[in-house]
Scaffold this motif. Structure first.
Motif, mmCIF file in Angstrom:
data_model
loop_
_atom_site.group_PDB
_atom_site.id
_atom_site.type_symbol
_atom_site.label_atom_id
_atom_site.label_comp_id
_atom_site.label_asym_id
_atom_site.label_seq_id
_atom_site.Cartn_x
_atom_site.Cartn_y
_atom_site.Cartn_z
ATOM 1 N N PHE A 184 0.835 -1.202 0.000
ATOM 2 C CA PHE A 184 0.000 0.000 0.000
ATOM 3 C C PHE A 184 0.876 1.262 0.000
ATOM 4 N N ASP A 185 1.952 1.241 0.762
ATOM 5 C CA ASP A 185 2.858 2.400 0.832
ATOM 6 C C ASP A 185 3.535 2.676 -0.508
ATOM 7 N N ALA A 186 3.704 1.630 -1.324
ATOM 8 C CA ALA A 186 4.437 1.765 -2.592
ATOM 9 C C ALA A 186 3.563 2.247 -3.743
ATOM 10 N N ILE A 187 2.262 2.349 -3.537
ATOM 11 C CA ILE A 187 1.356 2.747 -4.621
ATOM 12 C C ILE A 187 1.435 4.251 -4.837
ATOM 13 N N PRO A 188 1.732 4.695 -6.072
ATOM 14 C CA PRO A 188 1.837 6.143 -6.320
ATOM 15 C C PRO A 188 0.475 6.819 -6.309
ATOM 16 N N THR A 189 0.380 7.953 -5.644
ATOM 17 C CA THR A 189 -0.854 8.739 -5.609
ATOM 18 C C THR A 189 -0.500 10.222 -5.666
ATOM 19 N N PHE A 190 -1.501 11.019 -5.866
ATOM 20 C CA PHE A 190 -1.334 12.471 -5.922
ATOM 21 C C PHE A 190 -0.747 13.002 -4.610
ATOM 22 N N GLU A 191 -1.215 12.446 -3.507
ATOM 23 C CA GLU A 191 -0.807 12.952 -2.196
ATOM 24 C C GLU A 191 0.643 12.634 -1.861
ATOM 25 N N LYS A 192 1.248 11.657 -2.547
ATOM 26 C CA LYS A 192 2.621 11.235 -2.228
ATOM 27 C C LYS A 192 3.683 11.938 -3.068
ATOM 28 N N ARG A 193 3.272 12.917 -3.882
ATOM 29 C CA ARG A 193 4.246 13.638 -4.702
ATOM 30 C C ARG A 193 5.359 14.210 -3.829
ATOM 31 N N GLY A 194 6.602 14.049 -4.298
ATOM 32 C CA GLY A 194 7.738 14.591 -3.564
ATOM 33 C C GLY A 194 8.273 13.663 -2.495
ATOM 34 N N ARG A 195 7.607 12.523 -2.251
ATOM 35 C CA ARG A 195 8.078 11.566 -1.247
ATOM 36 C C ARG A 195 8.504 10.282 -1.943
ATOM 37 N N ALA A 196 9.534 9.628 -1.384
ATOM 38 C CA ALA A 196 9.986 8.353 -1.933
ATOM 39 C C ALA A 196 8.891 7.302 -1.732
ATOM 40 N N LEU A 197 8.732 6.431 -2.719
ATOM 41 C CA LEU A 197 7.709 5.389 -2.648
ATOM 42 C C LEU A 197 8.253 4.067 -2.118
ATOM 43 N N SER A 198 9.455 3.696 -2.547
ATOM 44 C CA SER A 198 9.994 2.389 -2.194
ATOM 45 C C SER A 198 10.601 2.411 -0.797
ATOM 46 N N ALA A 199 10.683 1.215 -0.197
ATOM 47 C CA ALA A 199 11.277 1.108 1.140
ATOM 48 C C ALA A 199 12.734 1.557 1.119
ATOM 49 N N GLU A 200 13.473 1.161 0.071
ATOM 50 C CA GLU A 200 14.884 1.545 -0.002
ATOM 51 C C GLU A 200 15.024 3.041 -0.223
ATOM 52 N N GLY A 201 14.075 3.638 -0.955
ATOM 53 C CA GLY A 201 14.112 5.089 -1.151
ATOM 54 C C GLY A 201 13.854 5.835 0.131
ATOM 55 N N ARG A 202 12.923 5.315 0.941
ATOM 56 C CA ARG A 202 12.643 5.973 2.218
ATOM 57 C C ARG A 202 13.804 5.808 3.187
ATOM 58 N N LEU A 203 14.488 4.658 3.108
ATOM 59 C CA LEU A 203 15.650 4.448 3.974
ATOM 60 C C LEU A 203 16.795 5.390 3.616
ATOM 61 N N ARG A 204 16.973 5.626 2.294
ATOM 62 C CA ARG A 204 18.018 6.564 1.878
ATOM 63 C C ARG A 204 17.709 7.957 2.374
ATOM 64 N N ALA A 205 16.377 8.256 2.419
ATOM 65 C CA ALA A 205 15.920 9.553 2.901
ATOM 66 C C ALA A 205 16.646 10.692 2.213
ATOM 67 N N GLN A 206 16.915 10.533 0.926
ATOM 68 C CA GLN A 206 17.580 11.588 0.175
ATOM 69 C C GLN A 206 16.604 12.732 -0.018
ATOM 70 N N PRO A 207 16.952 13.921 0.461
ATOM 71 C CA PRO A 207 16.013 15.026 0.321
ATOM 72 C C PRO A 207 15.818 15.391 -1.142
ATOM 73 N N ARG A 208 14.565 15.513 -1.545
ATOM 74 C CA ARG A 208 14.269 15.917 -2.905
ATOM 75 C C ARG A 208 14.332 17.444 -2.980
ATOM 76 N N SER A 209 14.862 17.941 -4.064
ATOM 77 C CA SER A 209 14.996 19.379 -4.224
ATOM 78 C C SER A 209 13.641 20.008 -4.481
#
Length: 574
Positions: free
Chosen positions: A258-283
């Protein structure tokens, strides 16, 4: 549904993979029951065992797999105990199956009517005349226009959506008690998808048929399923009524999906578990869209950015030839006066129904239609005339625009190692780069797309679908393009793999400023990923604007129709 008779009952099913070193299982100790009139959705990622479970019901498993234990009962009859000749009345008779890819499931040298008639004659015993009438009836029922004429056409004369409808007609022609639908709508646009789902629902209601739906599209599951079973590593980890599964999932893996599903509300946030772990700030380039204003919050920052691709009054048509000498008597115009600009670091999503001209635009920009289509218009790539370029000038432009196709396996040469695939493009389009520097670039590319360095020595078939798509992205990036065309790059991927690819593409765009032309029918991906949207219909752009404006305040009827057909996925009580 205990009072409703069970159509399919699977008990303790284990499917073993023939392996030299150790015992491995594709499916392990699986149990499930599908009742009359029920839609039972089997969901999970690629490799979880969904399709192997489906194939075991019809005893169509590949030679390397073997059922080692368990029972598969259709209306109380254990099919594992039947001789092969008895299975012929099961396959296509009592159990129908819709395969994922109709293009490879339909015989290209047989008329579609003959393929339908084959099923009807084997399982009904009707006369030739009555069988043909039933075949025409089913073609009409699934929405094939002029079925009495089209019954004598070949499969290549139909669109992708029509071929899927023909597959459904073949699966239902003998009126089975159980329909197994393996990803029946994956390759279809949202309007055709909605039509197919409504059609199946109507037929199911009429005949009381049980449906085993196999898919990775949870939005479809939410819309049509009565019961959901979630598979992982060959086992069912959760089974629940669909309402309970989406409102209160018990297994952590369900929550991950459910966390990995792309939606309008998740724009600008990492979707994948590995992306969230990296926590790389998006510009600031990845800030979300403002719903209140209906304006993309990135627009004001991008106004002064460089336009890398400019398309003005693009027309593309195919010559119509008739007569013995095949003289040109007219032109079938597929793209009619398309205009758009693509800026550095931006994503334009190109949406529309099948046959609207989206892929034709992409092929034209890549100069893949030279000699086959008539092209007119003004297209500039990095300020240079793209349509008029020839020779070395065209080779230079080709390095600035690349494409990632929907099916990476079909676009990767199976006889070449990954390193050779990546090096081929560099050597062809950047011949001044030395072999040593090519090898260094390959290593960096593999690292950038999240693959181990030793991938260069392996072949494409040794990788998963998501990994192959990463290879395809690396190949496109090898010549450092300014524009990347993405033609359905995630439609065949599971939601978690899709999340990884979208995170990768976003990070690459932030890092390199690459511009994306994104062609898709997945509105969830568009909502999450696109800066601007262009809606195409019958070769023309009927609506363009910021993602927020088009998605939240659609103006054109075509846009409104597309959005109304999108299956929505909501979580929690509603």
């Amino acid at each position: 549904m205990s009072s409703v008779p069970a159509i399919l009952q699977i008990r303790d099913l284990s499917i073993e993979i023939d392996h030299d070193t150790a015992v491995k299982y594709a499916v392990r100790e699986l149990a499930m029951t599908v009742h009359k009139g029920e839609t039972f959705a089997l969901v999970g990622e690629s490799g979880s065992g969904k399709s192997m479970t489906a194939l075991s019901i019809l005893r169509l498993l590949p030679e390397a797999l073997e059922i080692v234990s368990g029972q598969v009962e259709v209306e109380g009859e254990d099919i594992n105990r039947l001789p092969e000749i008895a299975m012929q009345r099961i396959r296509g008779g009592r159990v129908g199956m819709i395969f994922q890819e109709p293009g490879t499931s339909l015989n290209p040298v047989m008329r579609v009517g003959d393929q339908l008639l084959e099923t009807i004659r084997i399982h009904t015993g009707l006369s030739a005349k009555d069988a043909r009438e039933r075949a025409i009836h089913w073609l009409d029922r699934v929405g094939i226009p002029d079925p009495a004429v089209r019954i004598d056409d070949f499969s290549f004369q139909f669109s992708g959506g029509q071929k899927q409808r023909i597959m459904i007609a073949m699966a239902l022609a003998a009126e089975p008690v159980l329909l197994v639908a393996d990803e029946p709508t994956t390759a279809l646009d949202v309007t055709v998808q909605a039509q197919i789902l409504d059609l199946l629902a109507d037929i199911q209601k009429e005949f009381g048929m049980a449906v085993l739906l196999i898919t990775h599209d949870l939005a479809i599951v939410r819309k049509v399923a009565d019961t959901v079973a979630l598979m992982r590593y060959g086992q069912i980890v959760e089974t629940a009524p669909a309402k309970a599964f989406f409102e209160a999932p018990r297994h952590p893996y369900a929550k991950e999906l459910f966390d990995a599903i792309p939606t309008f509300e998740k724009r600008g946030r990492a979707l994948s578990a590995e992306g969230r772990l990296r926590a790389q700030p998006r510009s600031a380039e990845s800030l979300p869209v403002s719903e209140e204003s209906g304006v993309d919050s990135r627009l004001t920052q991008a106004e002064g950015q460089q336009v890398v691709l400019s398309v003005k009054d693009l027309h593309v048509g195919y010559p119509i030839r008739k007569g013995w000498l095949k003289r040109i008597v007219g032109v079938n115009e597929v793209v009619r006066g398309v205009n758009f600009e693509l800026q550095r670091g931006r994503t334009l999503a190109l949406l529309g129904g099948s046959g609207c001209g989206k892929t034709t635009v992409a092929k034209t920009l890549l100069r893949l239609l030279d000699g086959t289509a008539r092209v007119k218009g003004d297209v500039k790539l990095d300020g240079i005339d793209l349509l008029g370029a020839r020779g070395s000038a065209l080779a230079q432009l080709r390095s600035k625009i690349q494409i990632v196709f929907q099916d990476p396996f079909a676009s990767l040469d199976p006889r070449m190692r990954v390193g050779e695939i990546l090096e081929e493009g560099i050597a062809a389009l950047k011949p001044d780069v030395s072999r040593e520097h090519r090898q260094q670039r390959i290593e960096k590319l593999l690292e950038k797309v999240g693959l181990p360095v030793d991938s260069a020595m392996r072949f494409a078939h040794e990788f998963s679908g998501g990994q192959r798509q990463r290879i395809a992205i690396a190949r496109a990036l090898a010549v450092e393009p300014q524009v990347l065309i993405l033609d359905e790059p995630t439609s065949a991927l599971d939601v978690s793999v899709q999340a990884q690819i979208l995170d990768l593409l976003t990070d690459l765009q932030v890092e390199t400023g690459i511009a994306y032309l994104f062609i898709t029918h997945n509105f969830g991906v568009v909502e999450y990923f696109a800066d601007r949207i262009a809606i195409m219909d019958q070769g023309r752009f009927v609506e363009t604007g910021s993602a927020a404006h088009v998605l939240l305040k659609p103006q054109h009827a075509v846009t409104q129709t597309l959005l109304s057909a999108v299956p929505r996925l909501t979580f929690g009580p509603h």
